[in-house]
Design a protein around this motif. Structure first.
Motif, PDB file in Angstrom:
ATOM      1  N   ASP A 142      -5.800 -14.282  -6.164  1.00  0.00           N
ATOM      2  CA  ASP A 142      -7.318 -14.249  -5.935  1.00  0.00           C
ATOM      3  C   ASP A 142      -7.685 -15.699  -5.874  1.00  0.00           C
ATOM      4  O   ASP A 142      -6.842 -16.703  -6.179  1.00  0.00           O
TER       5      ASP A 142
ATOM      6  N   ALA B 117      -6.182   3.092   0.767  1.00  0.00           N
ATOM      7  CA  ALA B 117      -6.070   2.579  -0.457  1.00  0.00           C
ATOM      8  C   ALA B 117      -6.442   1.079  -0.471  1.00  0.00           C
ATOM      9  O   ALA B 117      -6.368   0.509   0.489  1.00  0.00           O
ATOM     10  N   VAL B 118      -7.059   0.521  -1.603  1.00  0.00           N
ATOM     11  CA  VAL B 118      -7.287  -1.043  -1.700  1.00  0.00           C
ATOM     12  C   VAL B 118      -6.099  -1.676  -2.072  1.00  0.00           C
ATOM     13  O   VAL B 118      -5.458  -1.209  -3.073  1.00  0.00           O
ATOM     14  N   GLN B 119      -5.685  -2.792  -1.337  1.00  0.00           N
ATOM     15  CA  GLN B 119      -4.471  -3.512  -1.813  1.00  0.00           C
ATOM     16  C   GLN B 119      -4.709  -3.984  -3.087  1.00  0.00           C
ATOM     17  O   GLN B 119      -5.689  -4.955  -3.293  1.00  0.00           O
TER      18      GLN B 119
ATOM     19  N   LEU C 105       1.015  -1.108  -0.106  1.00  0.00           N
ATOM     20  CA  LEU C 105       0.108   0.007   0.057  1.00  0.00           C
ATOM     21  C   LEU C 105       0.842   1.304  -0.116  1.00  0.00           C
ATOM     22  O   LEU C 105       0.486   2.377  -0.564  1.00  0.00           O
TER      23      LEU C 105
END
Length: 459
Positions: free
Chosen positions: A88, A35-37, A29
């Motif tokens: 993911d 902020a979005v990782q 980050l």
């Protein structure tokens, strides 16, 4: 006991280190508050190593933490999300499918004794107080707003209250969710710090949905058999045998190993131990051993005694690294791996090929997974072990195959005073062909060269 364990050999990988992930989520980050990782699709790097693991002789991957966390993976923030530093859920599904296509099962590392301070329920507990539904998830040490118990004094690792039904429900959902998604089992991190009755509670519904799932408990000291009986886990980490293997080889005191193997035999009545000579928490075997001629001795023990043998990634290439008790002290034993096996140093391949030979021998003799091992002969620098199928008499009269493992730490050849009638040389420190060529016609198969070892198999 899941039947797939009967010929199981696992390759143990610490994913965050293996793929070169950032040390912490904060490194990703940077200075961007809120902020979005970003997702770094690094799990794909493991796919390049699946053929390597299968060729090594493994039938499964034991993966270290893969869930969203703040740092090393054992400070879980979300049990239902893959760590963005790794990828993911789609990346994970692809890895599982690619592993299955090569005959490799996947076992995950679940941290259910504690969570990271960024775990959403803990954040809610800090906001709403210890008497709130969220607050009841965590053990208390005092009356202050942040007097929550931690794991072994680590402030970032907040201990769960395993008497809270909501915690049991959460763990059951996590276990079942990833089993539904295609994994074959769980390593239960720090299981020794959790009441055995908790594991009995959460494993029952997971097993009902997945009868072939394997549950391995991390237990370091104590009575492994009693823990397994009370908790209903299938297997326990065999740290006693791990310690005895390298320590007895270093001290040239094989009585220590013989004693540990007697204990090992007692544990088999209640569980199938996970056996190993290295993992993500200990100094590498090639560093620990004072004489690297004895690397093969350690592996031969792993192959010839009961359990689920597990190879820590890199040990098969003689990786070195020292575990240190400090921040960052695990880095040396959890290194980044190159992009593909072709990039490994040439010096490690002879040991890899030895692993191939011995793991192939193990999988050709799956009865060894549940074997019973007895001592035929022991002196400081010599040990002869007979392994027989479970139910055999351990005295040479059992029906079916047997092995005799002969370990020699002497500085000269040693003739073991054991009866090897009906046996032949199956494996040695050299290739079997080399050993046979160099052995004189009058040399008995019970004579082992200096610092050598032999595995004899019944005809």
């Amino acid at each position: 006991m899941p039947t797939w364990l009967d010929d199981a050999v696992l390759w143990h990988v610490y994913p965050l280190g293996f793929v070169g992930a950032e040390t912490s989520a904060d490194d990703v980050l940077g200075e961007s508050e809120g902020a979005v990782q970003p997702v770094r699709h690094r799990l794909v790097r493991l796919e390049a190593w699946l053929d390597y693991a299968a060729d090594l002789g493994c039938s499964g991957l034991l993966l270290g933490p893969v869930f969203a966390s703040g740092t090393h993976g054992y400070d879980t923030e979300d049990h239902f999300r893959i760590d963005p530093r790794l990828g993911d859920e789609a990346d994970f599904d692809r890895l599982v499918a690619a592993a299955r296509a090569r005959g490799l099962r996947v076992v995950l590392d679940g941290v259910f004794n504690h969570v990271g301070r960024s775990f959403p329920v803990f954040a809610e507990a800090l906001r709403s107080g210890p008497d709130s539904p969220a607050g009841r998830w965590f053990r208390r040490t005092g009356d202050g707003p942040d007097d929550y118990a931690t794991f072994e004094g680590h402030h970032q690792l907040v201990a769960l209250d395993h008497a809270e039904p909501a915690v049991a429900d959460h763990v059951t959902r996590v276990l079942t969710y990833w089993l539904d998604r295609g994994i074959s089992g769980w390593r239960l991190d720090a299981a020794y710090a959790v009441p055995p009755s908790f594991w009995r509670t959460v494993l029952a519904p997971a097993r009902a949905a997945h009868p072939d799932a394997w549950f391995l408990a991390e237990v370091i000291h104590g009575d492994y058999a009693e823990f397994a009986t009370q908790s209903t886990v299938d297997s326990v980490t065999q740290y006693e045998l791990w310690k005895a293997i390298w320590s007895s080889l270093n001290d040239r005191n094989l009585f220590e190993l013989e004693w540990a193997l007697r204990r090992h035999g007692e544990f088999l009545a209640a569980e199938l131990p996970q056996t190993f000579t290295g993992n993500h928490d200990v100094t590498r075997l090639a560093t620990r051993l004072e004489d690297q001629r004895h690397l093969g001795h350690a592996l031969a023990v792993l192959v010839c005694v009961a359990g689920v043998p597990t190879i820590y990634a890199g040990d098969e290439q003689a990786f070195e690294g020292t575990k240190e008790e400090r921040e960052g002290g695990d880095d040396a034993i959890r290194p980044e791996f190159p992009a593909s096996p072709a990039d490994l140093a040439p010096s490690g391949w002879p040991l890899y090929h030895l692993h191939q030979r011995l793991l192939a021998f193990r999988r050709r003799n799956p009865w060894l997974t549940h074997a019973r091992t007895t001592t035929e002969h022991v002196v400081n620098c010599g040990l002869a072990l007979r392994s027989t199928p479970a139910g055999g008499d351990g005295g040479g009269g059992a029906a079916g195959p047997e092995t005799l493992l002969l370990l020699n730490l002497h500085d000269e050849a040693y003739d073991f005073p054991v009866d090897a009638t009906g046996f032949h040389v199956a494996q040695t420190a050299e290739t079997t062909e080399t050993a046979a060529t160099g052995r004189g016609e009058d040399t008995p198969i019970t004579t082992v060269p200096a610092h050598g070892w032999s595995i004899l198999l019944s005809d």
